[in-house]
Design a protein around this motif. Structure first.
Motif, PDB file in Angstrom:
ATOM      1  N   UNK A 159     -24.608  18.845 -24.326  1.00 36.87           N
ATOM      2  CA  UNK A 159     -25.153  20.182 -24.542  1.00 36.87           C
ATOM      3  C   UNK A 159     -26.643  20.260 -24.196  1.00 36.87           C
ATOM      4  N   UNK A 160     -27.438  19.277 -24.635  1.00 36.86           N
ATOM      5  CA  UNK A 160     -28.896  19.367 -24.475  1.00 36.86           C
ATOM      6  C   UNK A 160     -29.510  18.230 -23.664  1.00 36.86           C
ATOM      7  N   UNK A 161     -29.102  16.999 -23.938  1.00 33.37           N
ATOM      8  CA  UNK A 161     -29.784  15.825 -23.409  1.00 33.37           C
ATOM      9  C   UNK A 161     -29.848  15.745 -21.906  1.00 33.37           C
ATOM     10  N   UNK A 162     -28.720  15.945 -21.238  1.00 36.50           N
ATOM     11  CA  UNK A 162     -28.734  15.814 -19.777  1.00 36.50           C
ATOM     12  C   UNK A 162     -29.583  16.880 -19.121  1.00 36.50           C
ATOM     13  N   UNK A 163     -29.634  18.071 -19.719  1.00 34.41           N
ATOM     14  CA  UNK A 163     -30.463  19.138 -19.149  1.00 34.41           C
ATOM     15  C   UNK A 163     -31.948  18.852 -19.362  1.00 34.41           C
ATOM     16  N   UNK A 164     -32.289  18.278 -20.514  1.00 39.74           N
ATOM     17  CA  UNK A 164     -33.686  17.909 -20.755  1.00 39.74           C
ATOM     18  C   UNK A 164     -34.141  16.813 -19.801  1.00 39.74           C
ATOM     19  N   UNK A 165     -33.283  15.830 -19.565  1.00 45.01           N
ATOM     20  CA  UNK A 165     -33.637  14.753 -18.639  1.00 45.01           C
ATOM     21  C   UNK A 165     -33.763  15.266 -17.207  1.00 45.01           C
ATOM     22  N   UNK A 166     -32.869  16.148 -16.790  1.00 50.15           N
ATOM     23  CA  UNK A 166     -32.963  16.720 -15.445  1.00 50.15           C
ATOM     24  C   UNK A 166     -34.230  17.562 -15.302  1.00 50.15           C
ATOM     25  N   UNK A 167     -34.563  18.330 -16.321  1.00 48.42           N
ATOM     26  CA  UNK A 167     -35.788  19.134 -16.284  1.00 48.42           C
ATOM     27  C   UNK A 167     -37.025  18.245 -16.248  1.00 48.42           C
ATOM     28  N   UNK A 168     -36.999  17.134 -16.976  1.00 50.24           N
ATOM     29  CA  UNK A 168     -38.144  16.217 -16.977  1.00 50.24           C
ATOM     30  C   UNK A 168     -38.384  15.636 -15.593  1.00 50.24           C
ATOM     31  N   UNK A 169     -37.320  15.336 -14.868  1.00 48.93           N
ATOM     32  CA  UNK A 169     -37.468  14.823 -13.507  1.00 48.93           C
ATOM     33  C   UNK A 169     -38.097  15.876 -12.608  1.00 48.93           C
ATOM     34  N   UNK A 170     -37.636  17.109 -12.709  1.00 57.44           N
ATOM     35  CA  UNK A 170     -38.201  18.179 -11.879  1.00 57.44           C
ATOM     36  C   UNK A 170     -39.646  18.484 -12.248  1.00 57.44           C
ATOM     37  N   UNK A 171     -39.956  18.459 -13.525  1.00 57.65           N
ATOM     38  CA  UNK A 171     -41.341  18.696 -13.966  1.00 57.65           C
ATOM     39  C   UNK A 171     -42.249  17.570 -13.467  1.00 57.65           C
TER      40      UNK A 171
END
Length: 103
Positions: free
Chosen positions: A31-43
């Motif tokens: 629900x949350x973790x994979x999206x946070x990790x993907x966003x961190x890579x893009x940031x």
């Protein structure tokens, strides 16, 4: 060629982390973790692409990343209840150290 090897090694590391996090925290990770990790890579990419980051900060972040990789390998590969190989771990550790010294 050195960066290609690092890219492959980090890719395998991220796949291993993904598998471990999904096994441990299935619902929260999906629900949350994979999206946070993907966003961190893009940031991180955005910061690196559009700003000049001081060499000292890059070296500190690299050390932090390598420390995380080593801790993850210790956690995933060396527990006694699994069939682990200390020789394979030491070979990988030495190979990775030489690779980093050559870069």
């Amino acid at each position: 060629m050195g960066y290609d090897i690092v890219f492959i090694a980090m890719g395998v590391h991220f796949i291993t982390n993904d598998k471990g996090l999904r096994a441990t925290h299935l619902e929260d990770y999906d629900r949350y973790g994979r999206w946070l990790l993907a966003a961190a890579i893009l940031i991180g990419w955005g910061i690196g692409a559009f700003t000049e980051v001081h060499e000292w900060i890059i070296s500190m972040l690299t050390a932090f990343l390598v420390g995380g990789v080593i801790l993850n390998v210790l956690k995933e590969e060396l527990p006694e209840e699994r069939e682990s190989s200390l020789l394979a771990f030491c070979t990988g550790l030495i190979s990775y150290s030489i690779l980093l010294l050559l870069l």
